[in-house]
Design a protein around this motif. Structure first.
Motif, PDB file in Angstrom:
ATOM      1  N   GLY A   1       0.815  -1.217   0.000  1.00 34.53           N
ATOM      2  CA  GLY A   1       0.000   0.000   0.000  1.00 34.53           C
ATOM      3  C   GLY A   1       0.842   1.258   0.000  1.00 34.53           C
ATOM      4  N   PHE A   2       0.264   2.293  -0.573  1.00 32.74           N
ATOM      5  CA  PHE A   2       0.889   3.618  -0.602  1.00 32.74           C
ATOM      6  C   PHE A   2       0.886   4.160   0.822  1.00 32.74           C
ATOM      7  N   PRO A   3       1.978   4.720   1.286  1.00 33.06           N
ATOM      8  CA  PRO A   3       2.052   5.156   2.686  1.00 33.06           C
ATOM      9  C   PRO A   3       0.956   6.155   3.062  1.00 33.06           C
ATOM     10  N   ASP A   4       0.322   5.899   4.200  1.00 30.64           N
ATOM     11  CA  ASP A   4      -0.665   6.843   4.734  1.00 30.64           C
ATOM     12  C   ASP A   4       0.010   8.168   5.036  1.00 30.64           C
ATOM     13  N   GLY A   5      -0.699   9.231   4.826  1.00 29.44           N
ATOM     14  CA  GLY A   5      -0.180  10.558   5.136  1.00 29.44           C
ATOM     15  C   GLY A   5       0.692  11.148   4.045  1.00 29.44           C
ATOM     16  N   LEU A   6       1.018  10.375   3.025  1.00 27.82           N
ATOM     17  CA  LEU A   6       1.840  10.875   1.930  1.00 27.82           C
ATOM     18  C   LEU A   6       0.920  11.323   0.802  1.00 27.82           C
ATOM     19  N   ASP A   7       0.997  12.601   0.453  1.00 35.45           N
ATOM     20  CA  ASP A   7       0.184  13.162  -0.617  1.00 35.45           C
ATOM     21  C   ASP A   7       0.959  13.040  -1.916  1.00 35.45           C
ATOM     22  N   PHE A   8       0.501  12.171  -2.818  1.00 40.08           N
ATOM     23  CA  PHE A   8       1.245  11.932  -4.049  1.00 40.08           C
ATOM     24  C   PHE A   8       1.293  13.163  -4.945  1.00 40.08           C
ATOM     25  N   HIS A   9       0.389  14.125  -4.739  1.00 39.34           N
ATOM     26  CA  HIS A   9       0.419  15.373  -5.510  1.00 39.34           C
ATOM     27  C   HIS A   9       1.584  16.269  -5.080  1.00 39.34           C
ATOM     28  N   LYS A  10       2.058  16.084  -3.852  1.00 38.62           N
ATOM     29  CA  LYS A  10       3.092  16.967  -3.309  1.00 38.62           C
ATOM     30  C   LYS A  10       4.370  16.217  -2.940  1.00 38.62           C
ATOM     31  N   THR A  11       4.548  15.046  -3.479  1.00 38.24           N
ATOM     32  CA  THR A  11       5.727  14.262  -3.131  1.00 38.24           C
ATOM     33  C   THR A  11       6.973  14.845  -3.794  1.00 38.24           C
ATOM     34  N   GLU A  12       8.092  14.581  -3.202  1.00 32.40           N
ATOM     35  CA  GLU A  12       9.374  15.057  -3.712  1.00 32.40           C
ATOM     36  C   GLU A  12       9.926  14.155  -4.803  1.00 32.40           C
ATOM     37  N   THR A  13       9.337  12.971  -4.961  1.00 33.16           N
ATOM     38  CA  THR A  13       9.888  12.023  -5.931  1.00 33.16           C
ATOM     39  C   THR A  13       9.540  12.435  -7.356  1.00 33.16           C
ATOM     40  N   LEU A  14      10.501  12.261  -8.222  1.00 34.86           N
ATOM     41  CA  LEU A  14      10.323  12.636  -9.614  1.00 34.86           C
ATOM     42  C   LEU A  14       9.242  11.801 -10.292  1.00 34.86           C
ATOM     43  N   GLY A  15       9.163  10.518  -9.950  1.00 40.51           N
ATOM     44  CA  GLY A  15       8.201   9.625 -10.584  1.00 40.51           C
ATOM     45  C   GLY A  15       6.765  10.084 -10.428  1.00 40.51           C
ATOM     46  N   MET A  16       6.365  10.421  -9.226  1.00 40.20           N
ATOM     47  CA  MET A  16       4.981  10.849  -9.002  1.00 40.20           C
ATOM     48  C   MET A  16       4.740  12.236  -9.577  1.00 40.20           C
ATOM     49  N   GLN A  17       5.756  13.081  -9.608  1.00 46.73           N
ATOM     50  CA  GLN A  17       5.616  14.383 -10.270  1.00 46.73           C
ATOM     51  C   GLN A  17       5.369  14.189 -11.761  1.00 46.73           C
ATOM     52  N   ILE A  18       6.073  13.235 -12.355  1.00 44.55           N
ATOM     53  CA  ILE A  18       5.883  12.938 -13.771  1.00 44.55           C
ATOM     54  C   ILE A  18       4.463  12.444 -14.020  1.00 44.55           C
ATOM     55  N   VAL A  19       3.980  11.545 -13.167  1.00 48.41           N
ATOM     56  CA  VAL A  19       2.621  11.019 -13.339  1.00 48.41           C
ATOM     57  C   VAL A  19       1.603  12.150 -13.286  1.00 48.41           C
TER      58      VAL A  19
END
Length: 105
Positions: free
Chosen positions: A62-80
């Motif tokens: 599962g995707f970590p609770d409390g982590l907002d994929f819209h505001k993540t620092e990772t390049l992958g989710m920013q690309i998505v």
């Protein structure tokens, strides 16, 4: 994989393929630690209203609770999120028995 009645022009096919590649790559990298077994599913179909629904789901930890994929620092989710915006689409994250991304464009 379950894909039916999907006909995309090149301007939508390339971003769509990159989105799928990035999410599947993230699932393979993070969802199944310590040789955990699981599944990754890709589904895509028209919604009957002129849009397409793309679902990429895994049965991992599962995707970590409390982590907002819209505001993540990772390049992958920013690309998505940038590619979904390029498609004038929306993305929804579901955390139920793994991780599911539902993209409508």
């Amino acid at each position: 994989m379950e894909v039916r009645d999907v006909y995309l022009d090149i301007d939508r096919a390339i971003p769509c393929g990159l989105i799928i590649s990035e999410i599947v790559s993230n699932s393979m990298k993070h969802a199944f630690p310590n040789d955990r077994k699981g599944k990754i599913e890709i589904k895509m179909h028209p919604d009957g209203k002129g849009k397409y629904i793309l679902i990429v789901r895994d049965t991992g930890i599962g995707f970590p609770d409390g982590l907002d994929f819209h505001k993540t620092e990772t390049l992958g989710m920013q690309i998505v999120t940038d590619l979904v915006d390029q498609l004038d689409g929306t993305v929804e994250l579901r955390r139920n028995k793994g991780t599911e991304f539902k993209i409508v464009f």
